[in-house]
Scaffold this motif. Sequence first.
Motif, PDB file in Angstrom:
ATOM      1  N   LYS A   1       2.478  11.724  -8.426  1.00 16.18           N
ATOM      2  CA  LYS A   1       1.099  11.953  -7.932  1.00 16.18           C
ATOM      3  C   LYS A   1       1.197  12.236  -6.414  1.00 16.18           C
ATOM      4  CE  LYS A   1      -2.124   9.620 -11.140  1.00 16.18           C
ATOM      5  NZ  LYS A   1      -3.186   8.856 -11.013  1.00 16.18           N
ATOM      6  N   VAL A   2       1.976  11.434  -5.662  1.00 19.20           N
ATOM      7  CA  VAL A   2       2.096  11.580  -4.215  1.00 19.20           C
ATOM      8  C   VAL A   2       3.047  12.591  -3.652  1.00 19.20           C
ATOM      9  CG1 VAL A   2       0.843   9.195  -3.916  1.00 19.20           C
ATOM     10  CG2 VAL A   2       3.335   9.570  -3.765  1.00 19.20           C
TER      11      VAL A   2
ATOM     12  N   PHE B   1      -1.888  -0.429  -8.178  1.00 14.76           N
ATOM     13  CA  PHE B   1      -2.484   0.377  -6.815  1.00 14.76           C
ATOM     14  C   PHE B   1      -1.396   0.496  -6.079  1.00 14.76           C
ATOM     15  CE2 PHE B   1      -5.683  -2.204  -9.006  1.00 14.76           C
ATOM     16  CZ  PHE B   1      -6.712  -0.948  -9.105  1.00 14.76           C
ATOM     17  N   ALA B   2      -1.468   1.752  -5.076  1.00  9.98           N
ATOM     18  CA  ALA B   2      -0.744   1.978  -4.066  1.00  9.98           C
ATOM     19  C   ALA B   2      -0.923   2.807  -2.951  1.00  9.98           C
ATOM     20  CB  ALA B   2       0.729   2.478  -4.551  1.00  9.98           C
ATOM     21  N   HIS B   3      -0.493   2.813  -1.918  1.00 12.39           N
ATOM     22  CA  HIS B   3      -0.859   3.764  -0.825  1.00 12.39           C
ATOM     23  C   HIS B   3       0.391   4.240  -0.316  1.00 12.39           C
ATOM     24  CE1 HIS B   3      -5.300   2.474   0.028  1.00 12.39           C
ATOM     25  NE2 HIS B   3      -4.939   1.499  -0.571  1.00 12.39           N
ATOM     26  N   SER B   4       0.148   5.539   0.262  1.00  6.37           N
ATOM     27  CA  SER B   4       1.284   6.265   0.650  1.00  6.37           C
ATOM     28  C   SER B   4       1.308   5.813   2.267  1.00  6.37           C
ATOM     29  CB  SER B   4       1.095   7.801   0.619  1.00  6.37           C
ATOM     30  OG  SER B   4       0.959   8.295  -0.665  1.00  6.37           O
TER      31      SER B   4
ATOM     32  N   PHE C   1       4.447   3.760  11.641  1.00  2.00           N
ATOM     33  CA  PHE C   1       4.381   3.473  10.359  1.00  2.00           C
ATOM     34  C   PHE C   1       3.013   3.593  10.006  1.00  2.00           C
ATOM     35  CE2 PHE C   1       5.030   0.245   6.778  1.00  2.00           C
ATOM     36  CZ  PHE C   1       5.513   1.270   6.103  1.00  2.00           C
ATOM     37  N   PHE C   2       2.830   4.870   9.343  1.00  2.00           N
ATOM     38  CA  PHE C   2       1.145   5.225   9.130  1.00  2.00           C
ATOM     39  C   PHE C   2       0.861   4.930   7.772  1.00  2.00           C
ATOM     40  CE2 PHE C   2       2.651   8.432  12.058  1.00  2.00           C
ATOM     41  CZ  PHE C   2       1.655   8.494  13.144  1.00  2.00           C
ATOM     42  N   PHE C   3      -0.448   4.420   7.577  1.00  4.61           N
ATOM     43  CA  PHE C   3      -0.930   3.810   6.340  1.00  4.61           C
ATOM     44  C   PHE C   3      -2.086   5.076   5.968  1.00  4.61           C
ATOM     45  CE2 PHE C   3      -4.179   1.446   3.777  1.00  4.61           C
ATOM     46  CZ  PHE C   3      -3.130   0.769   2.911  1.00  4.61           C
ATOM     47  N   MET C   4      -1.703   5.424   4.780  1.00  3.05           N
ATOM     48  CA  MET C   4      -2.875   6.555   4.292  1.00  3.05           C
ATOM     49  C   MET C   4      -3.972   5.764   3.671  1.00  3.05           C
ATOM     50  SD  MET C   4      -1.347   8.905   5.553  1.00  3.05           S
ATOM     51  CE  MET C   4       0.010   8.447   6.432  1.00  3.05           C
ATOM     52  N   ALA C   5      -5.199   6.310   3.737  1.00  3.96           N
ATOM     53  CA  ALA C   5      -6.257   5.445   3.308  1.00  3.96           C
ATOM     54  C   ALA C   5      -6.545   5.757   1.833  1.00  3.96           C
ATOM     55  CB  ALA C   5      -7.579   5.807   3.963  1.00  3.96           C
ATOM     56  N   GLY C   6      -6.255   6.885   1.441  1.00  6.40           N
ATOM     57  CA  GLY C   6      -6.280   7.242  -0.314  1.00  6.40           C
ATOM     58  C   GLY C   6      -5.453   6.359  -0.962  1.00  6.40           C
ATOM     59  N   GLU C   7      -6.180   5.803  -1.950  1.00  6.15           N
ATOM     60  CA  GLU C   7      -5.401   4.698  -2.971  1.00  6.15           C
ATOM     61  C   GLU C   7      -5.235   5.405  -3.943  1.00  6.15           C
ATOM     62  OE1 GLU C   7      -6.528   0.531  -3.764  1.00  6.15           O
ATOM     63  OE2 GLU C   7      -7.639   1.590  -4.991  1.00  6.15           O
ATOM     64  N   VAL C   8      -3.892   5.196  -4.611  1.00  6.21           N
ATOM     65  CA  VAL C   8      -3.645   5.951  -5.956  1.00  6.21           C
ATOM     66  C   VAL C   8      -3.316   4.718  -6.917  1.00  6.21           C
ATOM     67  CG1 VAL C   8      -1.507   7.115  -7.122  1.00  6.21           C
ATOM     68  CG2 VAL C   8      -1.998   7.728  -4.589  1.00  6.21           C
ATOM     69  N   LYS C   9      -3.721   5.169  -8.338  1.00  7.81           N
ATOM     70  CA  LYS C   9      -3.772   3.885  -9.143  1.00  7.81           C
ATOM     71  C   LYS C   9      -3.146   4.612 -10.410  1.00  7.81           C
ATOM     72  CE  LYS C   9      -8.605   3.993 -10.294  1.00  7.81           C
ATOM     73  NZ  LYS C   9      -9.820   2.995 -10.278  1.00  7.81           N
TER      74      LYS C   9
ATOM     75  N   PHE D   1       5.295  12.057   1.784  1.00  2.00           N
ATOM     76  CA  PHE D   1       5.283  11.194   2.687  1.00  2.00           C
ATOM     77  C   PHE D   1       6.464  10.313   2.290  1.00  2.00           C
ATOM     78  CE2 PHE D   1       0.576  11.664   2.722  1.00  2.00           C
ATOM     79  CZ  PHE D   1       0.410  11.856   4.302  1.00  2.00           C
ATOM     80  N   ASN D   2       6.983   9.448   3.146  1.00  3.76           N
ATOM     81  CA  ASN D   2       8.508   9.020   2.938  1.00  3.76           C
ATOM     82  C   ASN D   2       8.363   7.513   2.345  1.00  3.76           C
ATOM     83  OD1 ASN D   2       8.144   7.727   5.330  1.00  3.76           O
ATOM     84  ND2 ASN D   2       9.366   8.895   6.309  1.00  3.76           N
ATOM     85  N   CYS D   3       7.364   7.046   2.299  1.00  5.46           N
ATOM     86  CA  CYS D   3       6.917   5.550   1.880  1.00  5.46           C
ATOM     87  C   CYS D   3       5.808   5.392   0.971  1.00  5.46           C
ATOM     88  CB  CYS D   3       6.963   4.814   3.047  1.00  5.46           C
ATOM     89  SG  CYS D   3       8.322   4.271   4.217  1.00  5.46           S
ATOM     90  N   LEU D   4       6.077   4.369   0.389  1.00  2.00           N
ATOM     91  CA  LEU D   4       4.708   3.600  -0.678  1.00  2.00           C
ATOM     92  C   LEU D   4       4.644   2.344  -0.621  1.00  2.00           C
ATOM     93  CD1 LEU D   4       3.010   5.356  -3.061  1.00  2.00           C
ATOM     94  CD2 LEU D   4       4.376   4.229  -4.392  1.00  2.00           C
TER      95      LEU D   4
END
Length: 143
Positions: free
Chosen positions: A85-86, A113-116, A55-63, A91-94
């Motif tokens: 935006k993403v 705020f969210a992360h992919s 389960f990967f966590f992408m560092a780029g934050e989306v707001k 990616f298959n999760c947020l």
Amino acid sequence: MNSIVQVGTILIEGRPAIIELLGLMSEPFSGKWCTVQGLDGFALDRKIHAAGWNFFFMAGEVKVRVFGSVCAAHLQSALQRILEKVRPQSFNCLEVTGIITKRFLGMRYATVFAHSRHIQPSCYLDGLAIRRASQQDAECANG
């Protein structure tokens, strides 16, 4: 949409194979996206690793900012804008990582705020072309 969106909410792209393999309870959210019920990012991560997946966590934050009171409709609108935006990243999760409410000149607004995130069997993150192909395969299987 009956789901309550809050910090820690996980949205997963409607891929029945992944949802069934991991034994997740989900509820439709918007389009092909569902909310994972009863699990936050940490609990879902443990469940995914127990199944031998990653389960990967992408560092780029989306707001995204929404004006008005924080209600379910405004949060759904904000998350739909974040998903748009993403989308190109496939990616298959947020994961919702923050909801901050403020006022400016008497006008209420909220920043969401969210992360992919991405679920896959390999411990190395698949490239964009492979993620897109996997997404298209899932869409063909569902459609």
